[in-house]
Design a protein around this motif. Structure first.
Motif, PDB file in Angstrom:
ATOM      1  N   ARG A 100       0.834  -1.118   0.028  1.00 44.41           N
ATOM      2  CA  ARG A 100       0.138   0.194   0.076  1.00 44.41           C
ATOM      3  C   ARG A 100       0.927   1.380   0.036  1.00 44.41           C
ATOM      4  NH1 ARG A 100      -4.076   0.365   4.781  1.00 44.41           N
ATOM      5  NH2 ARG A 100      -2.181   0.139   6.064  1.00 44.41           N
ATOM      6  N   TRP A 111       3.322  -4.148  -6.697  1.00 39.89           N
ATOM      7  CA  TRP A 111       2.074  -3.505  -6.973  1.00 39.89           C
ATOM      8  C   TRP A 111       1.361  -3.106  -5.995  1.00 39.89           C
ATOM      9  CZ3 TRP A 111       2.824  -3.963 -12.124  1.00 39.89           C
ATOM     10  CH2 TRP A 111       3.652  -4.736 -12.798  1.00 39.89           C
ATOM     11  N   THR A 112       0.333  -1.989  -6.291  1.00 40.45           N
ATOM     12  CA  THR A 112      -0.794  -1.681  -5.257  1.00 40.45           C
ATOM     13  C   THR A 112      -2.077  -2.503  -5.791  1.00 40.45           C
ATOM     14  OG1 THR A 112      -1.545   0.048  -6.674  1.00 40.45           O
ATOM     15  CG2 THR A 112       0.221   0.450  -5.089  1.00 40.45           C
ATOM     16  N   GLU A 113      -3.075  -2.441  -5.105  1.00 33.42           N
ATOM     17  CA  GLU A 113      -4.154  -3.333  -5.436  1.00 33.42           C
ATOM     18  C   GLU A 113      -4.712  -2.612  -6.666  1.00 33.42           C
ATOM     19  OE1 GLU A 113      -7.435  -4.323  -2.506  1.00 33.42           O
ATOM     20  OE2 GLU A 113      -5.903  -3.211  -0.909  1.00 33.42           O
ATOM     21  N   GLN A 114      -4.414  -1.189  -6.954  1.00 30.27           N
ATOM     22  CA  GLN A 114      -4.999  -0.669  -8.173  1.00 30.27           C
ATOM     23  C   GLN A 114      -4.170  -0.981  -9.615  1.00 30.27           C
ATOM     24  OE1 GLN A 114      -4.399   1.235  -5.232  1.00 30.27           O
ATOM     25  NE2 GLN A 114      -6.581   0.799  -4.707  1.00 30.27           N
ATOM     26  N   THR A 115      -2.947  -1.364  -9.323  1.00 30.93           N
ATOM     27  CA  THR A 115      -2.079  -1.665 -10.343  1.00 30.93           C
ATOM     28  C   THR A 115      -1.654  -3.080 -10.603  1.00 30.93           C
ATOM     29  OG1 THR A 115      -0.111  -1.457  -8.988  1.00 30.93           O
ATOM     30  CG2 THR A 115      -0.818   0.538 -10.033  1.00 30.93           C
ATOM     31  N   ASP A 149      -3.502  -8.602 -14.077  1.00 30.29           N
ATOM     32  CA  ASP A 149      -4.394 -10.128 -14.079  1.00 30.29           C
ATOM     33  C   ASP A 149      -3.756 -11.141 -14.525  1.00 30.29           C
ATOM     34  OD1 ASP A 149      -6.375 -11.672 -14.152  1.00 30.29           O
ATOM     35  OD2 ASP A 149      -7.572 -10.640 -15.720  1.00 30.29           O
ATOM     36  N   LYS A 158      -9.533 -11.440  -0.493  1.00 36.27           N
ATOM     37  CA  LYS A 158      -9.003 -11.130  -1.722  1.00 36.27           C
ATOM     38  C   LYS A 158      -7.825 -12.244  -2.249  1.00 36.27           C
ATOM     39  CE  LYS A 158      -6.878  -7.455  -4.529  1.00 36.27           C
ATOM     40  NZ  LYS A 158      -8.111  -6.980  -5.192  1.00 36.27           N
TER      41      LYS A 158
END
Length: 337
Positions: free
Chosen positions: A199, A216-220, A223, A241
């Motif tokens: 984070r 990474w962050t959760e946004q980046t 997949d 998650k």
């Protein structure tokens, strides 16, 4: 001798206390180096759940990440331990129950937890008394800093072992704190492709600085198919998650603990045929961690931000970060000469 004592929520000081005596079955260790972790911070703030269950009461003498040299042995004990560099287990089972007989002393209902539960004062002191059965010898290739990182390393070693990764498989670690970073290092040593999710930019930048390219962050987060997910954070929403992200038929490992309940949907667990593994302690992983450090497969020392004195610790527990500290998440104390 001098020892760090938490006298109440938010209050800690270095006190003069009676030195330990080597009772039968015990040894006394001159502590050389010790660390503090999130559990110690919770014991300091008073947020630790053990206060509510009365497993722990104030005053508390903390310290469960340590190494030192054996200086005394109890009656009838093997004198060859004298002068030996050692670290030791935190979880000290009763030795009599069914779980202890099965080698599961770390989940013994009557266990002591060194420096955490009442019963065994911790190692943030000049000396500590521990059962000889809890000791692990440290080879010369494991220096003092590494020796004091065996306990957190054992949690990470077990987590990666539980993930059952094969070389070339992809592992996602949630939470780039001490345990998460060590999980990443052990997973890399196992030949896995390691990704970290965090984070704060400060923690992510540190992860990059010690060799993790995929941060990474959760946004980046890309997949990608994750062959294993290790949840090493304290965020209540990330256990769910982790289960959502892991590939069907693979493994999710829970080693992080949030301050409030973390919920998962067991329907998703069953329908994805996922194996979920919980990791409580380093105990079964201590020997493997020592071997990994000794062989140079994993080096935990870059995680140490600064090495301090006992007198510095009350301010550190209160949240201060000394000027000149590195970016790592771990603080160590040197105690003996």
């Amino acid at each position: 001798m001098k020892a760090l004592v938490i006298t109440g929520p938010g209050h800690a000081e270095v006190q003069d206390v009676e030195p330990p005596v080597a009772a039968p079955g015990d040894v006394v260790v001159d502590v050389k180096r010790a660390g503090i972790c999130g559990t110690d911070m919770e014991l300091f703030t008073g947020d630790m759940a053990y206060y509510e269950t009365r497993h722990t009461t104030f005053p508390v003498r903390i310290g469960h990440e340590w190494m030192g040299v054996v200086s005394a042995v109890g009656d009838g004990m093997d004198a060859s331990w004298l002068g030996t560099r050692v670290t030791g287990d935190t979880m000290l089972g009763c030795g009599r129950c069914r779980r202890c007989a099965q080698g599961l002393q770390h989940v013994c209902e009557l266990r002591d937890e060194l420096g955490i539960r009442d019963g065994r004062p911790g190692a943030l002191a000049e000396q500590v008394a521990v059962p000889v059965t809890s000791l692990h010898r440290l080879p010369d290739t494991v220096d003092d800093a590494m020796g004091a990182m065996v306990e957190p390393g054992g949690n990470a070693f077990r987590s990666v072992e539980a993930a059952a990764l094969k070389p070339g498989e992809r592992c996602l670690v949630l939470g780039p704190g001490t345990i998460g970073l060590l999980c990443g290092l052990f997973a890399k040593a196992a030949g896995a492709e390691v990704h970290l999710l965090g984070r704060s930019e400060r923690s992510l930048e540190f992860a990059r600085a010690i060799g993790f390219d995929d941060v990474w962050t959760e946004q980046t987060l890309p997949d990608l198919p994750w062959d294993a997910v290790i949840e090493a954070s304290n965020a209540p929403h990330l256990p769910a998650k982790a289960l959502h992200l892991v590939e069907p038929g693979r493994r999710v490992v829970y080693v992080g603990l949030a301050g409030t309940p973390s919920l998962i949907d067991t329907r998703e667990l069953a329908l994805k045929d996922v194996t979920a593994v919980g990791v409580l302690s380093a105990s079964p992983g201590l020997a493997g961690t020592v071997e990994s450090y000794a062989a140079g497969a994993v080096d935990p020392r870059p995680l140490v931000a600064a090495t301090l004195t006992l007198e510095d610790l009350p301010a550190i527990l209160a949240g201060e970060r000394p000027s000149g500290s590195g970016a790592g998440p771990k603080f160590h104390v040197t105690i003996g000469g």
